[in-house]
Design a protein around this motif. Structure first.
Motif, PDB file in Angstrom:
ATOM      1  N   SER A  83       0.893  -1.120   0.025  1.00  0.00           N
ATOM      2  CA  SER A  83       0.044  -0.038   0.132  1.00  0.00           C
ATOM      3  C   SER A  83       0.572   1.339  -0.029  1.00  0.00           C
ATOM      4  N   GLY A  84       2.163   1.003   0.070  1.00  0.00           N
ATOM      5  CA  GLY A  84       3.006   2.310   0.001  1.00  0.00           C
ATOM      6  C   GLY A  84       4.286   2.183  -0.584  1.00  0.00           C
ATOM      7  N   PRO A  85       5.352   1.730   0.020  1.00  0.00           N
ATOM      8  CA  PRO A  85       6.856   1.718  -0.274  1.00  0.00           C
ATOM      9  C   PRO A  85       6.969   0.677  -1.523  1.00  0.00           C
ATOM     10  N   THR A  86       7.929   0.968  -2.190  1.00  0.00           N
ATOM     11  CA  THR A  86       8.274   0.143  -3.280  1.00  0.00           C
ATOM     12  C   THR A  86       9.531  -0.385  -3.547  1.00  0.00           C
ATOM     13  N   LEU A  87      10.307  -0.283  -2.460  1.00  0.00           N
ATOM     14  CA  LEU A  87      11.682  -0.482  -2.301  1.00  0.00           C
ATOM     15  C   LEU A  87      11.880  -2.136  -2.681  1.00  0.00           C
ATOM     16  N   TRP A  88      11.223  -2.886  -2.021  1.00  0.00           N
ATOM     17  CA  TRP A  88      11.095  -4.386  -2.121  1.00  0.00           C
ATOM     18  C   TRP A  88      10.971  -4.820  -3.516  1.00  0.00           C
ATOM     19  N   ARG A  89      10.459  -4.186  -4.400  1.00  0.00           N
ATOM     20  CA  ARG A  89      10.606  -4.309  -5.838  1.00  0.00           C
ATOM     21  C   ARG A  89      11.956  -4.318  -6.559  1.00  0.00           C
ATOM     22  N   THR A  90      12.964  -3.549  -5.820  1.00  0.00           N
ATOM     23  CA  THR A  90      14.411  -3.608  -6.460  1.00  0.00           C
ATOM     24  C   THR A  90      15.181  -4.842  -5.892  1.00  0.00           C
ATOM     25  N   SER A  91      15.738  -5.254  -6.811  1.00  0.00           N
ATOM     26  CA  SER A  91      16.593  -6.361  -6.621  1.00  0.00           C
ATOM     27  C   SER A  91      18.002  -5.919  -6.513  1.00  0.00           C
ATOM     28  N   PHE A  92      18.565  -6.263  -5.318  1.00  0.00           N
ATOM     29  CA  PHE A  92      20.095  -5.854  -5.005  1.00  0.00           C
ATOM     30  C   PHE A  92      20.780  -7.216  -4.813  1.00  0.00           C
ATOM     31  N   THR A  93      22.110  -7.433  -5.407  1.00  0.00           N
ATOM     32  CA  THR A  93      22.739  -8.266  -5.456  1.00  0.00           C
ATOM     33  C   THR A  93      24.456  -8.239  -5.542  1.00  0.00           C
ATOM     34  N   THR A  94      25.174  -8.783  -4.518  1.00  0.00           N
ATOM     35  CA  THR A  94      26.591  -8.372  -4.781  1.00  0.00           C
ATOM     36  C   THR A  94      27.318  -8.928  -6.112  1.00  0.00           C
ATOM     37  N   ASP A  95      26.436  -9.801  -6.707  1.00  0.00           N
ATOM     38  CA  ASP A  95      26.767 -10.156  -8.043  1.00  0.00           C
ATOM     39  C   ASP A  95      28.578 -10.777  -8.139  1.00  0.00           C
ATOM     40  N   LEU A  96      28.584 -11.713  -7.120  1.00  0.00           N
ATOM     41  CA  LEU A  96      29.988 -12.483  -6.965  1.00  0.00           C
ATOM     42  C   LEU A  96      30.393 -13.077  -8.184  1.00  0.00           C
ATOM     43  N   THR A  97      31.591 -12.702  -8.701  1.00  0.00           N
ATOM     44  CA  THR A  97      32.095 -13.676  -9.872  1.00  0.00           C
ATOM     45  C   THR A  97      33.107 -14.832  -9.263  1.00  0.00           C
ATOM     46  N   GLU A  98      33.767 -15.668 -10.197  1.00  0.00           N
ATOM     47  CA  GLU A  98      34.568 -16.415  -9.821  1.00  0.00           C
ATOM     48  C   GLU A  98      35.804 -15.956  -9.292  1.00  0.00           C
ATOM     49  N   LEU A  99      36.211 -14.673  -9.835  1.00  0.00           N
ATOM     50  CA  LEU A  99      37.524 -13.889  -9.245  1.00  0.00           C
ATOM     51  C   LEU A  99      37.217 -13.574  -7.943  1.00  0.00           C
ATOM     52  N   ASP A 100      36.057 -13.018  -7.501  1.00  0.00           N
ATOM     53  CA  ASP A 100      35.613 -12.681  -6.074  1.00  0.00           C
ATOM     54  C   ASP A 100      35.814 -13.944  -5.445  1.00  0.00           C
ATOM     55  N   VAL A 101      35.219 -15.073  -5.672  1.00  0.00           N
ATOM     56  CA  VAL A 101      35.276 -16.137  -4.883  1.00  0.00           C
ATOM     57  C   VAL A 101      36.695 -16.848  -4.533  1.00  0.00           C
ATOM     58  N   VAL A 102      37.649 -16.811  -5.853  1.00  0.00           N
ATOM     59  CA  VAL A 102      38.904 -17.189  -5.623  1.00  0.00           C
ATOM     60  C   VAL A 102      39.812 -16.274  -4.894  1.00  0.00           C
ATOM     61  N   MET A 103      39.612 -14.971  -4.864  1.00  0.00           N
ATOM     62  CA  MET A 103      40.443 -14.047  -4.065  1.00  0.00           C
ATOM     63  C   MET A 103      39.875 -13.712  -2.702  1.00  0.00           C
ATOM     64  N   GLY A 104      38.790 -14.260  -2.409  1.00  0.00           N
ATOM     65  CA  GLY A 104      38.198 -13.896  -1.243  1.00  0.00           C
ATOM     66  C   GLY A 104      37.856 -12.373  -0.846  1.00  0.00           C
ATOM     67  N   GLN A 105      37.221 -12.013  -1.888  1.00  0.00           N
ATOM     68  CA  GLN A 105      36.663 -10.736  -1.979  1.00  0.00           C
ATOM     69  C   GLN A 105      35.031 -10.457  -1.733  1.00  0.00           C
ATOM     70  N   GLY A 106      34.430 -11.785  -1.141  1.00  0.00           N
ATOM     71  CA  GLY A 106      33.099 -11.692  -0.902  1.00  0.00           C
ATOM     72  C   GLY A 106      32.674 -10.845   0.240  1.00  0.00           C
ATOM     73  N   GLU A 107      33.328 -10.778   1.430  1.00  0.00           N
ATOM     74  CA  GLU A 107      33.031  -9.941   2.382  1.00  0.00           C
ATOM     75  C   GLU A 107      33.225  -8.284   2.383  1.00  0.00           C
ATOM     76  N   ARG A 108      34.242  -8.120   1.649  1.00  0.00           N
ATOM     77  CA  ARG A 108      34.587  -6.624   1.443  1.00  0.00           C
ATOM     78  C   ARG A 108      33.534  -6.174   0.165  1.00  0.00           C
ATOM     79  N   LYS A 109      33.131  -7.076  -0.711  1.00  0.00           N
ATOM     80  CA  LYS A 109      32.039  -6.547  -1.791  1.00  0.00           C
ATOM     81  C   LYS A 109      30.661  -6.524  -0.964  1.00  0.00           C
ATOM     82  N   LEU A 110      30.478  -7.235  -0.037  1.00  0.00           N
ATOM     83  CA  LEU A 110      29.329  -7.178   0.661  1.00  0.00           C
ATOM     84  C   LEU A 110      29.098  -5.765   1.546  1.00  0.00           C
TER      85      LEU A 110
END
Length: 496
Positions: A83-110
């Motif tokens: 009945s009001g806010p529409t922020l929930w309709r926006t998708s947010f993701t950190t979009d991790l790549t293979e490089l992020d996983v290998v280099m351990g950049q997940g927490e920093r990207k989050l």
């Protein structure tokens, strides 16, 4: 990971579940759902279940810490309305790549993603969802959320329900655990009153709760928090000051209702807003619980007066449909609370139930169905597509009510079908919702298209064999006339 394991075991040992209480210790540890097979969809994973429960909180930013494909769970997948806010309709993701996983950049990207959301949207809270990938590589989601909350001055809630831990239903309950641990009770309201209630397990599909809330408003009952349908973060944070609660879907959030009763003495009952009788009974039980918690008993009389008025209006509207629908046979292929609440609602107007699925129903749900139908032969755990088609093609049902997954079985069997699950376009809750449900059933059954599609196709029809085609008769008559004319001419020439 050890804390997640403890939460899962706690959910498996849910004492408010009658089915769970009847198991031995070993069976209880295995949970209620069938174990997942790696690589199989299994109707949704724990991440999907958690996102389903929390995404209808409309003013919160929902951040998926995972590769891009995990955010396939979109905002419109269940038809919840705001009945009001529409922020929930926006998708947010950190979009991790293979490089992020290998280099351990997940927490920093989050952490960076949380900061960007805070600066760009300024939400009252951010919910962070890990998935299989980020849980397996060991990203410490809770530590990042704690640090971000201190740094940016807003609640950052970790929803620890990666997909591999179990089924969608388990994810529902883990979402409830996240609300208990990080949200509910964190804000003290300054307007708490004796008529405040919570509605749990109501998703406001197609705006259904908006047909019920005006009834509560007329009684002076305030919905402190509807979890999760059309909810706001602040409402949920203050939900611990409600005086009573109604549980709509026990399979999803029974653990939340029980623990809120233990911690804050909020009694609850399980009810339904489907059907005239069940809606009236739900209003009565809400009023009775409030009186037990100190509300003025005069609300009981006002509730009965409201019920009498609304029932009279609803039954008057349904009078026109009863002659057209009485005796019609319905096959209900759904589950959960709808397996018994919709059955009762349809039987109120004389519709016959030839079968109802109890795939996702609790033991309590099944017992209610048995009491309503007085027969176990109309209850099935799960019906294969071939069996559904055979039942419909043999005209054992006049219409099937189900979700979108089985609509094509009904269409192939040339049988009317109506969507009763989350993708539906019409609200069916409350008194007005019941009238709308009956109207839609009437429109579907009596649609003239079914009479046309059941007729044999033109290419399946053999034309009737005739002794003489019109063209042959016409040709013969022409030849005979020509011969007569030729004979006349020959006679004239002979005489001359």
């Amino acid at each position: 990971m050890s804390s997640l394991r403890a939460k899962i075991q706690d959910v498996f040992n849910e004492p408010a579940c009658e089915q769970n209480r009847g198991k031995d210790a070993k069976a209880r540890k295995e949970g209620c759902s069938k174990p997942l097979t790696p690589g199989a969809a299994a109707g949704g994973c724990a991440f999907d279940g958690a996102k389903i429960v929390l995404q209808p909180i409309t003013d919160v930013a929902h951040l998926i810490h995972a590769p891009l494909a995990c955010e396939g769970n979109s905002w419109d997948n269940r038809g919840a309305a705001s009945s009001g806010p529409t922020l929930w309709r926006t998708s947010f993701t950190t979009d991790l790549t293979e490089l992020d996983v290998v280099m351990g950049q997940g927490e920093r990207k989050l952490f960076k993603a949380i900061r960007e959301i805070k600066e760009a949207y300024g939400p009252p809270a951010i919910f962070v969802y890990p998935t299989c990938v980020t849980a397996l590589i060991g990203d410490d989601i809770e530590a990042v959320c704690t640090r971000a909350a201190e740094k940016f001055g807003l609640p950052v809630v970790p929803v620890n329900a990666p997909g591999f831990v179990g089924s969608k239903n388990l994810g529902n309950k883990l979402a409830g655990e996240a609300l208990l641990e990080h949200v509910i009770g964190t804000v003290e309201p300054d307007d708490a009153g004796p008529y405040d209630i919570n509605i749990l397990g109501e998703f406001n599909l197609s705006g259904e709760f908006w047909l019920v809330k005006p009834l509560l408003d007329r009684l002076g009952i305030r919905v402190r928090a509807c979890i999760p349908g059309d909810a706001r973060y602040l409402d949920i944070a203050c939900a611990h000051r409600a005086r009573a609660a109604m549980m709509v879907c026990s399979t999803a959030l029974i653990n939340l209702a029980r623990k809120m009763e233990q911690r804050w003495d909020i009694p609850f009952f399980e009810g339904s807003f489907y059907g005239i009788t069940d809606t009236s009974e739900a209003l009565r039980q809400i009023s009775q619980l409030l009186v037990k918690k100190g509300a003025d008993p005069e609300i009981l009389g006002r509730t009965e007066a409201l019920i009498a008025d609304e029932e009279a209006i609803a039954w008057k509207k349904l009078t026109a449909y009863r002659p057209r629908l009485e005796g019609k046979r319905v096959l209900l292929n759904t589950g959960g609370v709808k397996s018994w609440s919709v059955v009762h609602a349809l039987m109120e107007i004389g519709i016959e139930i030839v079968g109802t699925s109890v795939k996702k129903s609790t033991v309590e749900d099944k017992e209610r169905i048995k009491q309503i139908l007085k027969d176990d032969n109309h209850i099935f755990e799960q019906m294969a597509a071939r069996e559904l088609y055979a039942m419909l093609s043999e005209h054992k049902a006049d219409i099937m009510l189900s979700g979108g997954r089985t609509q094509f079985i009904a269409l192939k069997a040339k049988t009317p079908w109506l969507d009763i699950n989350q993708e539906r376009q019409h609200p069916y809750a409350g008194y007005d919702g019941m009238v709308e449900l009956v109207r839609q059933i009437d429109l579907a059954i009596h649609n003239p298209i079914w009479r046309q599609v059941r007729e044999p196709a033109p290419w399946d029809c053999q034309p009737a064999v005739r002794e003489e085609l019109p063209s042959t008769r016409s040709e013969t008559a022409t030849v005979q006339a020509f011969k007569k004319f030729a004979g006349t001419m020959a006679d004239d020439l002979g005489e001359s």
